[in-house]
Design a protein around this motif. Structure first.
Motif, PDB file in Angstrom:
ATOM      1  N   SER A   1       0.837  -1.197   0.000  1.00  0.00           N
ATOM      2  CA  SER A   1       0.000   0.000   0.000  1.00  0.00           C
ATOM      3  C   SER A   1       0.870   1.243   0.000  1.00  0.00           C
ATOM      4  O   SER A   1       2.081   1.191   0.228  1.00  0.00           O
TER       5      SER A   1
ATOM      6  N   HIS B   1      -3.662  -4.556  -7.037  1.00  0.00           N
ATOM      7  CA  HIS B   1      -3.008  -3.881  -5.911  1.00  0.00           C
ATOM      8  C   HIS B   1      -3.933  -2.782  -5.381  1.00  0.00           C
ATOM      9  O   HIS B   1      -3.679  -1.584  -5.591  1.00  0.00           O
TER      10      HIS B   1
ATOM     11  N   GLY C   1      -4.301  -1.487  -2.601  1.00  0.00           N
ATOM     12  CA  GLY C   1      -3.758  -0.583  -1.596  1.00  0.00           C
ATOM     13  C   GLY C   1      -2.835   0.490  -2.146  1.00  0.00           C
ATOM     14  O   GLY C   1      -2.397   1.369  -1.396  1.00  0.00           O
TER      15      GLY C   1
ATOM     16  N   ARG D   1       6.242  -0.892  -3.832  1.00  0.00           N
ATOM     17  CA  ARG D   1       5.154  -0.295  -4.602  1.00  0.00           C
ATOM     18  C   ARG D   1       5.590  -0.007  -6.024  1.00  0.00           C
ATOM     19  O   ARG D   1       4.863  -0.293  -6.985  1.00  0.00           O
TER      20      ARG D   1
END
Length: 301
Positions: free
Chosen positions: A91, A118, A120, A282
Motif C-alpha cells: 500500500s 493492488h 492498496g 510499490r
C-alpha cells in the motif's frame, strides 16, 4: 504433460471417489482428466488407481504417491495464497509520469486492472510530454519514448514502437491519395510535433531501402502528443505518431495509414526510475505490472 495439472486431477479423483466428479470440480472435460491421469501413470511407470465402471481404489504405489503429492500440492497452494496476501498488503502512494498519448490510449484504460491487483496502491499520474526531473520532482517512475540519455536512472526498455504516417479519411477525401512522400511538400497540410523542452520541431521521416527523405512539418504543430493526434483526427493534415497510441483509431477507421511502403522508424518505450527506488515494493509492483501490460499491448506475450 502438464504434471501439476495431472497431480491435481489425481488428488481430486481420490478425494472425490470418482473421475467424473473430479473433472467437474476442476472444470475439465472428463476425457482431458482421464488423459492427464493416464499420462501421469505412464510418466511414473506405475499404476496409481484401479478403476472400473463402478469403483475406484488406490494401488499400493498410488497410496504412497497420494500422500506425498498431496503434501506438495498443499505447499504450492500455501505459497500462492501467501504471495497473493502479501501483494494485497502492498500500500501507499506512487507518482508516475507518462507521455500524453500513451497515458490516454494505453495506460488509463488499463488502470482498473492494476487497482484490482493492488488495491492498496494509490497512483498519482502526471500526464505530460514535458521531461521531468524524477529526483527533483519526487517522481517514482516515468514512461518515456525515445533513446535514453540520462545515465543516472535505471531503465527497462519494454519494446520498440513503430512510427506510423496517417491522416483522417476526411482529409484524404479533400486532398487525394498519397503515393510518394515528396507530394507532402506542396498541396498538403502537415501536423508536426515540437519538443516542449527545446522547441525543436521534428521532421517527418520516410525510408525505403537506402532512400531516406525528411520533410519539415510547416503546417500545424503541437508540443503535446495528444494534441497532435487530435489535430490529425480533426483533418488538419498528415502526421506521424506511434502506432500503439493510435491503434484504436486505426481499427475504427478514424485514422488511415498512408505511404505504408515507406517506414517512419521506431523508438524505444522505456520505464525509468531512480536507483533509490529499486527496492520500493510499490514501485516494483507497478513496473512489473506495466511491463506485462505493455507486452500484451504489443502482442509479445
Amino acid at each position: 504433460m502438464d504434471q501439476l495439472a495431472a497431480l491435481r486431477v489425481f488428488i481430486r479423483t481420490v478425494e472425490a471417489g470418482s473421475l467424473t466428479r473430479a473433472a467437474a470440480e476442476l472444470g475439465l472435460p472428463k476425457s482431458t482428466a482421464s488423459k492427464l491421469l493416464s499420462q501421469l501413470e505412464q510418466h511414473l511407470g506405475a499404476k496409481l488407481l484401479q478403476r472400473s465402471t463402478r469403483s475406484l481404489a488406490l494401488t499400493s504405489e498410488g497410496s504412497d504417491y497420494y500422500e506425498r503429492a498431496g503434501q506438495l500440492v498443499a505447499k504450492l497452494h500455501d505459497l500462492d495464497t501467501d504471495l497473493q496476501h502479501r501483494r494485497s498488503l502492498v500500500s501507499g502512494r506512487i507518482r508516475v509520469d507518462v507521455h500524453s498519448t500513451m497515458a490516454h490510449a494505453v495506460l488509463i484504460p488499463a488502470l482498473a486492472d492494476f487497482r484490482a491487483r493492488h488495491p492498496g496502491i494509490e497512483v498519482a499520474l502526471g500526464i505530460s510530454d514535458r521531461p521531468v526531473s524524477l529526483i527533483g520532482e519526487g517522481v517514482d517512475c516515468v514512461v518515456r519514448l525515445g533513446r535514453l540519455a540520462d545515465t543516472t536512472l535505471i531503465g527497462r526498455t519494454v519494446y520498440e514502437d513503430h512510427l506510423i504516417t496517417c491522416a483522417s479519411p476526411d482529409y484524404l477525401r479533400r486532398h487525394g491519395p498519397l503515393t510518394e512522400p515528396t507530394q507532402l511538400r506542396q498541396g498538403h497540410d502537415l501536423v508536426g510535433y515540437f519538443s516542449a523542452l527545446s522547441g525543436e520541431a521534428k521532421p517527418l521521416v520516410f525510408q525505403r531501402g537506402a532512400e531516406k527523405i525528411k520533410i519539415a512539418a510547416k503546417g500545424f504543430q503541437a508540443n503535446d502528443s495528444m494534441g497532435q493526434v487530435s489535430m490529425i483526427l480533426n483533418g488538419l493534415g498528415v502526421g506521424q505518431t506511434f502506432r500503439s497510441t493510435v491503434k484504436a483509431h486505426l481499427a475504427s477507421g478514424a485514422l488511415v495509414p498512408v505511404l505504408e511502403e515507406w517506414t517512419a522508424g521506431t523508438e524505444p518505450i522505456s520505464v525509468l526510475y531512480p536507483p533509490a527506488k529499486q527496492q520500493n515494493v510499490r514501485v516494483r509492483a507497478f513496473i512489473d505490472w506495466l511491463v506485462e501490460h505493455l507486452d500484451a499491448q504489443t502482442g509479445r506475450s
